[in-house]
Design a protein around this motif. Structure first.
Motif, short mmCIF file in Angstrom:
data_model
loop_
_atom_site.label_atom_id
_atom_site.label_comp_id
_atom_site.label_asym_id
_atom_site.label_seq_id
_atom_site.Cartn_x
_atom_site.Cartn_y
_atom_site.Cartn_z
N SER A 3 36.48 43.48 56.41
CA SER A 3 35.63 42.45 55.84
C SER A 3 34.95 43.00 54.59
N LEU A 4 35.28 42.44 53.44
CA LEU A 4 34.66 42.85 52.19
C LEU A 4 33.32 42.16 52.00
N ASP A 5 32.44 42.79 51.25
CA ASP A 5 31.13 42.22 50.95
C ASP A 5 31.22 41.45 49.63
N PHE A 6 31.39 40.14 49.73
CA PHE A 6 31.50 39.28 48.56
C PHE A 6 30.14 38.76 48.09
N SER A 7 29.04 39.25 48.67
CA SER A 7 27.73 38.68 48.39
C SER A 7 27.05 39.21 47.12
N LYS A 8 27.48 40.33 46.60
CA LYS A 8 26.73 41.00 45.53
C LYS A 8 26.99 40.43 44.14
N LEU A 9 28.17 39.92 43.88
CA LEU A 9 28.53 39.43 42.54
C LEU A 9 28.93 37.96 42.58
N GLY A 10 28.15 37.17 43.28
CA GLY A 10 28.43 35.75 43.31
C GLY A 10 29.76 35.38 43.94
N GLY A 11 30.12 36.09 44.99
CA GLY A 11 31.36 35.78 45.71
C GLY A 11 32.57 36.55 45.22
N LEU A 12 32.36 37.52 44.35
CA LEU A 12 33.47 38.29 43.80
C LEU A 12 33.31 39.78 44.09
N VAL A 13 34.44 40.49 44.11
CA VAL A 13 34.43 41.95 44.14
C VAL A 13 35.32 42.45 43.01
N PRO A 14 34.91 43.56 42.35
CA PRO A 14 35.76 44.13 41.31
C PRO A 14 36.98 44.81 41.93
N VAL A 15 38.08 44.77 41.18
CA VAL A 15 39.33 45.38 41.62
C VAL A 15 39.87 46.26 40.49
N VAL A 16 40.06 47.54 40.79
CA VAL A 16 40.72 48.44 39.86
C VAL A 16 42.17 48.53 40.31
N THR A 17 43.09 48.32 39.37
CA THR A 17 44.51 48.33 39.71
C THR A 17 45.20 49.49 39.02
N GLN A 18 45.88 50.32 39.82
CA GLN A 18 46.58 51.50 39.33
C GLN A 18 48.06 51.40 39.63
N ASP A 19 48.87 52.04 38.79
CA ASP A 19 50.28 52.20 39.07
C ASP A 19 50.40 53.18 40.25
N ALA A 20 51.10 52.79 41.29
CA ALA A 20 51.20 53.62 42.50
C ALA A 20 51.93 54.93 42.24
N ALA A 21 52.87 54.94 41.31
CA ALA A 21 53.66 56.15 41.05
C ALA A 21 52.93 57.13 40.13
N THR A 22 52.20 56.62 39.15
CA THR A 22 51.61 57.50 38.12
C THR A 22 50.09 57.60 38.19
N ASN A 23 49.44 56.71 38.93
CA ASN A 23 47.98 56.59 39.00
C ASN A 23 47.35 56.11 37.69
N GLU A 24 48.16 55.65 36.73
CA GLU A 24 47.63 55.09 35.49
C GLU A 24 46.83 53.83 35.83
N VAL A 25 45.64 53.71 35.26
CA VAL A 25 44.85 52.49 35.46
C VAL A 25 45.48 51.40 34.61
N LEU A 26 45.88 50.32 35.26
CA LEU A 26 46.54 49.22 34.57
C LEU A 26 45.57 48.14 34.14
N MET A 27 44.60 47.86 34.99
CA MET A 27 43.68 46.77 34.70
C MET A 27 42.49 46.78 35.66
N VAL A 28 41.49 45.99 35.31
CA VAL A 28 40.35 45.73 36.18
C VAL A 28 40.17 44.22 36.21
N ALA A 29 40.00 43.68 37.39
CA ALA A 29 39.84 42.23 37.55
C ALA A 29 38.89 41.98 38.72
N PHE A 30 38.84 40.74 39.17
CA PHE A 30 37.98 40.37 40.30
C PHE A 30 38.77 39.59 41.33
#
Length: 125
Positions: A3-30
């Motif tokens: 269970s994620l805590d969606f209460s802190k940012l108005g119902g959203l949680v930040p998401v960091v997305t990395q390439d699984a093979a290289t660990n390169e950060v691809l993007m940040v979204a919600f």
């Protein structure tokens, strides 16, 4: 079930997305709870678009989907790290592999790498 805590940012949680093979950060979204559940059910990274105010399945338009390989949750249950297989080679809507394709050098931004696709051809309005 986690269970994620969606209460802190108005119902959203930040998401960091990395390439699984290289660990390169691809993007940040919600994610909202619906995007989180859709990601878990389908194995495809699904986000919440704050500008369009709707679910956004990554790659639905461009074909550059993200297949989730691993999910990590931070210690407060309010941030997600997705490790993905980036299908199609580009995570950024500009056509670049990563949204972090600009590097700060001497007070200015330098573009690193070239786009993988032409966004004008992919995102015709």
């Amino acid at each position: 079930m986690v269970s994620l805590d969606f209460s802190k940012l108005g119902g959203l949680v930040p998401v960091v997305t990395q390439d699984a093979a290289t660990n390169e950060v691809l993007m940040v979204a919600f994610m909202n709870e619906e995007a989180w559940n859709h990601t878990l059910q389908t194995g495809k990274a699904t986000y919440y678009s704050r500008s369009r105010q709707c679910l956004w399945i990554k790659g639905e338009t461009s074909g550059n989907i993200q297949k989730v390989q691993e999910i990590r949750i931070d210690c407060d249950n309010d941030t997600v790290l997705l490790k993905v297989e980036q299908v199609g080679g580009a995570a950024c809507h500009t056509g670049h592999r990563s949204c972090f394709y600009r590097k700060l050098i001497d007070g200015g931004l330098e573009t690193i790498g070239s786009p993988v696709f032409n966004p004008k051809e992919v995102y015709r309005s």
